[in-house]
Design a protein around this motif. Structure first.
Motif, PDB file in Angstrom:
ATOM      1  N   ILE A  60       0.811  -1.215   0.000  1.00  0.00           N
ATOM      2  CA  ILE A  60       0.000   0.000   0.000  1.00  0.00           C
ATOM      3  C   ILE A  60       0.845   1.267   0.000  1.00  0.00           C
ATOM      4  O   ILE A  60       0.311   2.366   0.190  1.00  0.00           O
ATOM      5  N   GLY A  61       2.145   1.132  -0.236  1.00  0.00           N
ATOM      6  CA  GLY A  61       3.002   2.309  -0.217  1.00  0.00           C
ATOM      7  C   GLY A  61       2.524   3.413  -1.140  1.00  0.00           C
ATOM      8  O   GLY A  61       2.554   4.593  -0.794  1.00  0.00           O
ATOM      9  N   TYR A  62       2.069   3.032  -2.331  1.00  0.00           N
ATOM     10  CA  TYR A  62       1.630   4.018  -3.324  1.00  0.00           C
ATOM     11  C   TYR A  62       0.125   4.257  -3.279  1.00  0.00           C
ATOM     12  O   TYR A  62      -0.407   5.053  -4.066  1.00  0.00           O
ATOM     13  N   VAL A  63      -0.574   3.588  -2.366  1.00  0.00           N
ATOM     14  CA  VAL A  63      -2.028   3.659  -2.341  1.00  0.00           C
ATOM     15  C   VAL A  63      -2.462   4.831  -1.460  1.00  0.00           C
ATOM     16  O   VAL A  63      -2.772   4.675  -0.271  1.00  0.00           O
ATOM     17  N   THR A  64      -2.451   6.022  -2.032  1.00  0.00           N
ATOM     18  CA  THR A  64      -2.904   7.226  -1.348  1.00  0.00           C
ATOM     19  C   THR A  64      -3.781   8.026  -2.298  1.00  0.00           C
ATOM     20  O   THR A  64      -3.751   7.824  -3.520  1.00  0.00           O
ATOM     21  N   GLU A  65      -4.541   8.953  -1.751  1.00  0.00           N
ATOM     22  CA  GLU A  65      -5.440   9.750  -2.582  1.00  0.00           C
ATOM     23  C   GLU A  65      -4.680  10.515  -3.653  1.00  0.00           C
ATOM     24  O   GLU A  65      -5.089  10.546  -4.823  1.00  0.00           O
ATOM     25  N   ALA A  66      -3.572  11.151  -3.269  1.00  0.00           N
ATOM     26  CA  ALA A  66      -2.819  11.956  -4.240  1.00  0.00           C
ATOM     27  C   ALA A  66      -2.286  11.090  -5.368  1.00  0.00           C
ATOM     28  O   ALA A  66      -2.378  11.453  -6.552  1.00  0.00           O
ATOM     29  N   ALA A  67      -1.730   9.947  -5.019  1.00  0.00           N
ATOM     30  CA  ALA A  67      -1.173   9.062  -6.040  1.00  0.00           C
ATOM     31  C   ALA A  67      -2.268   8.543  -6.966  1.00  0.00           C
ATOM     32  O   ALA A  67      -2.107   8.519  -8.193  1.00  0.00           O
ATOM     33  N   TYR A  68      -3.385   8.111  -6.381  1.00  0.00           N
ATOM     34  CA  TYR A  68      -4.463   7.575  -7.209  1.00  0.00           C
ATOM     35  C   TYR A  68      -5.035   8.631  -8.146  1.00  0.00           C
ATOM     36  O   TYR A  68      -5.341   8.340  -9.304  1.00  0.00           O
ATOM     37  N   ARG A  69      -5.187   9.843  -7.677  1.00  0.00           N
ATOM     38  CA  ARG A  69      -5.703  10.888  -8.564  1.00  0.00           C
ATOM     39  C   ARG A  69      -4.733  11.153  -9.708  1.00  0.00           C
ATOM     40  O   ARG A  69      -5.144  11.324 -10.866  1.00  0.00           O
ATOM     41  N   ASN A  70      -3.444  11.182  -9.405  1.00  0.00           N
ATOM     42  CA  ASN A  70      -2.454  11.369 -10.462  1.00  0.00           C
ATOM     43  C   ASN A  70      -2.469  10.202 -11.436  1.00  0.00           C
ATOM     44  O   ASN A  70      -2.421  10.391 -12.658  1.00  0.00           O
ATOM     45  N   PHE A  71      -2.524   8.984 -10.899  1.00  0.00           N
ATOM     46  CA  PHE A  71      -2.499   7.804 -11.751  1.00  0.00           C
ATOM     47  C   PHE A  71      -3.705   7.749 -12.686  1.00  0.00           C
ATOM     48  O   PHE A  71      -3.570   7.582 -13.898  1.00  0.00           O
ATOM     49  N   PHE A  72      -4.903   7.872 -12.121  1.00  0.00           N
ATOM     50  CA  PHE A  72      -6.094   7.700 -12.952  1.00  0.00           C
ATOM     51  C   PHE A  72      -6.305   8.877 -13.908  1.00  0.00           C
ATOM     52  O   PHE A  72      -6.813   8.689 -15.019  1.00  0.00           O
ATOM     53  N   ARG A  73      -5.881  10.060 -13.500  1.00  0.00           N
ATOM     54  CA  ARG A  73      -5.905  11.174 -14.440  1.00  0.00           C
ATOM     55  C   ARG A  73      -4.983  10.881 -15.618  1.00  0.00           C
ATOM     56  O   ARG A  73      -5.331  11.104 -16.777  1.00  0.00           O
ATOM     57  N   GLY A  74      -3.813  10.336 -15.312  1.00  0.00           N
ATOM     58  CA  GLY A  74      -2.875   9.969 -16.369  1.00  0.00           C
ATOM     59  C   GLY A  74      -3.392   8.851 -17.249  1.00  0.00           C
ATOM     60  O   GLY A  74      -3.148   8.829 -18.466  1.00  0.00           O
ATOM     61  N   ILE A  75      -4.112   7.906 -16.657  1.00  0.00           N
ATOM     62  CA  ILE A  75      -4.700   6.806 -17.432  1.00  0.00           C
ATOM     63  C   ILE A  75      -5.673   7.349 -18.473  1.00  0.00           C
ATOM     64  O   ILE A  75      -5.624   6.972 -19.651  1.00  0.00           O
ATOM     65  N   VAL A  76      -6.558   8.231 -18.053  1.00  0.00           N
ATOM     66  CA  VAL A  76      -7.521   8.825 -18.983  1.00  0.00           C
ATOM     67  C   VAL A  76      -6.797   9.593 -20.079  1.00  0.00           C
ATOM     68  O   VAL A  76      -7.146   9.496 -21.270  1.00  0.00           O
ATOM     69  N   GLU A  77      -5.759  10.344 -19.722  1.00  0.00           N
ATOM     70  CA  GLU A  77      -5.000  11.106 -20.712  1.00  0.00           C
ATOM     71  C   GLU A  77      -4.306  10.179 -21.711  1.00  0.00           C
ATOM     72  O   GLU A  77      -4.266  10.456 -22.915  1.00  0.00           O
ATOM     73  N   ASP A  78      -3.770   9.062 -21.216  1.00  0.00           N
ATOM     74  CA  ASP A  78      -3.112   8.099 -22.097  1.00  0.00           C
ATOM     75  C   ASP A  78      -4.099   7.505 -23.098  1.00  0.00           C
ATOM     76  O   ASP A  78      -3.806   7.370 -24.292  1.00  0.00           O
ATOM     77  N   ILE A  79      -5.267   7.117 -22.606  1.00  0.00           N
ATOM     78  CA  ILE A  79      -6.274   6.515 -23.485  1.00  0.00           C
ATOM     79  C   ILE A  79      -6.760   7.537 -24.509  1.00  0.00           C
ATOM     80  O   ILE A  79      -6.881   7.228 -25.705  1.00  0.00           O
ATOM     81  N   GLU A  80      -7.013   8.751 -24.063  1.00  0.00           N
ATOM     82  CA  GLU A  80      -7.482   9.792 -24.984  1.00  0.00           C
ATOM     83  C   GLU A  80      -6.449  10.069 -26.071  1.00  0.00           C
ATOM     84  O   GLU A  80      -6.792  10.188 -27.257  1.00  0.00           O
ATOM     85  N   ALA A  81      -5.174  10.137 -25.688  1.00  0.00           N
ATOM     86  CA  ALA A  81      -4.120  10.385 -26.669  1.00  0.00           C
ATOM     87  C   ALA A  81      -4.042   9.251 -27.681  1.00  0.00           C
ATOM     88  O   ALA A  81      -3.867   9.481 -28.887  1.00  0.00           O
ATOM     89  N   TYR A  82      -4.170   8.024 -27.199  1.00  0.00           N
ATOM     90  CA  TYR A  82      -4.136   6.875 -28.117  1.00  0.00           C
ATOM     91  C   TYR A  82      -5.309   6.918 -29.080  1.00  0.00           C
ATOM     92  O   TYR A  82      -5.152   6.694 -30.285  1.00  0.00           O
ATOM     93  N   LEU A  83      -6.499   7.189 -28.556  1.00  0.00           N
ATOM     94  CA  LEU A  83      -7.681   7.257 -29.412  1.00  0.00           C
ATOM     95  C   LEU A  83      -7.557   8.362 -30.450  1.00  0.00           C
ATOM     96  O   LEU A  83      -8.114   8.263 -31.552  1.00  0.00           O
ATOM     97  N   ASN A  84      -6.800   9.402 -30.109  1.00  0.00           N
ATOM     98  CA  ASN A  84      -6.580  10.508 -31.045  1.00  0.00           C
ATOM     99  C   ASN A  84      -5.426  10.254 -32.013  1.00  0.00           C
ATOM    100  O   ASN A  84      -5.105  11.112 -32.834  1.00  0.00           O
ATOM    101  N   GLY A  85      -4.804   9.077 -31.882  1.00  0.00           N
ATOM    102  CA  GLY A  85      -3.743   8.705 -32.810  1.00  0.00           C
ATOM    103  C   GLY A  85      -2.354   9.182 -32.450  1.00  0.00           C
ATOM    104  O   GLY A  85      -1.425   9.063 -33.249  1.00  0.00           O
TER     105      GLY A  85
END
Length: 351
Positions: free
Chosen positions: A316-341
């Motif tokens: 659980i070292g990385y399991v914090t609110e700040a880390a999760y918000r950064n991670f999942f925000r980045g996940i959405v950005e990664d998927i959006e960028a891929y979908l945009n080519g």
């Protein structure tokens, strides 16, 4: 727009997970199937704004871990996009070959040793990471140290159950030597906090210099062996790789003081697990604070669950609110960028 449904079907059908689906694009775009794995805390949907891509993906979120590869494949074999959280589910060559439709694999963090990047490239799979994690691992390192030295689990349990009032004597940190294996971002922060506790801080890694150590108030140990033999606490903050795998074995553990503690919030294979269990059983070291394991979730019969001189947490070292918000925000950005080519944060095999 959000359609949540529940099922009591067997794990092969739905993994007893909440299912979130967007079945067709309102804008006429092609819809890709996407799975989010190992969302243990049911946090994926609340930690980021998925609305920017929900008209272009059909999303399934799985909250429980797939122990069986066949069950995993049955759940995600029709997905073009898969999201994974750190190393909770490894994606080796054999698994990748069973997922011919997979086009984008998104992992939290910019490094994931459990993904076969060579096989992914050969299969034409884009692997993207996310940036920004937070300071959770630094903070948990100190939680483990304090939990061990003040016997917090034992004393808390006694208080809750009417056991003896004060049955242990704590170990002081002030004046003790903190030895750090690795002095990167996390190691440096651990070093600064150690100084605040009044500890002498030393460090060693293969390429560490005296100037770099001095920059965070630490001294450079002359060797790994000297650091192990002279420290009251050894805390590991190294990246797992060929040079660090098995870095601490029976010989190294035998160099440590009988009163010393080993802390590992980095990666389990850096330490020979059999040798560590033997050292703990024989009390050749005082104890260990652990957050990482060779197999996760840790098997129910693993001795690390029951050894009295182990203070352990479930990675659980990385399991914090700040880390999760950064991670999942980045996940959405990664998927959006891929979908945009235009994929971003692409991870490539090291040469």
């Amino acid at each position: 727009m959000e359609d949540y449904s529940y099922t009591k079907a067997p794990v092969r059908e739905m993994m007893l997970s909440k299912r979130f689906e967007i079945r067709q694009s309102k804008k006429g775009r092609a819809v890709m199937k996407c799975a989010v794995l190992d969302d243990y805390q049911n946090a994926a949907m609340s930690m980021a704004d998925w609305s920017v891509i929900t008209d272009r993906i059909e999303l399934n979120v799985y909250h429980q871990h797939f122990d069986d590869e066949d069950e995993l494949v049955a759940a995600i074999e029709d997905c073009e996009i898969v999201v994974i959280m750190r190393e909770r589910t490894p994606f080796r060559s054999g698994l990748l070959k069973r997922l011919p439709r997979l086009k984008l694999l998104v992992t939290t963090g910019m490094r994931n040793a459990s993904i076969d990047l060579v096989a992914a490239v050969e299969q034409g799979i884009v692997v993207s990471g996310t940036r920004g994690g937070g300071e959770g691992t630094t903070e948990l390192t100190w939680a483990l140290i304090l939990g061990l030295t003040r016997k917090l689990v034992q004393e808390n349990e006694a208080l809750r159950t009417g056991g003896p009032w004060q049955s242990t004597i704590g170990v002081d940190l002030s004046g003790k030597r903190l030895g750090l294996l690795g002095l990167g971002h996390i190691g440096s922060n651990v070093a600064r906090i150690g100084q605040a506790f009044g500890m002498e801080v030393a460090a060693w890694s293969a390429n560490l210099t005296a100037d770099r150590a001095a920059a965070v108030g630490a001294t450079l140990a002359s060797s790994k062996e000297e650091l192990l033999a002279s420290s009251d606490f050894i805390s590991i903050h190294l990246v797992l790789g060929d040079r660090s795998r098995g870095l601490i074995g029976a010989r190294e553990l035998n160099l440590m003081k009988k009163t010393a503690y080993l802390i590992n919030t980095s990666r389990a294979p850096i330490v020979d697990q059999d040798a560590l269990i033997q050292a703990l059983r024989s009390s050749s070291i005082a104890g260990a604070g652990l957050d990482v394991y060779e197999q996760e979730p840790l098997p129910a019969d693993d001795p690390l669950r029951t050894l009295p001189n182990v203070f352990a947490t479930p990675h659980i070292g990385y399991v914090t609110e700040a880390a999760y918000r950064n991670f999942f925000r980045g996940i959405v950005e990664d998927i959006e960028a891929y979908l945009n080519g235009s994929p971003i944060n692409v991870l490539k095999p090291q040469v």
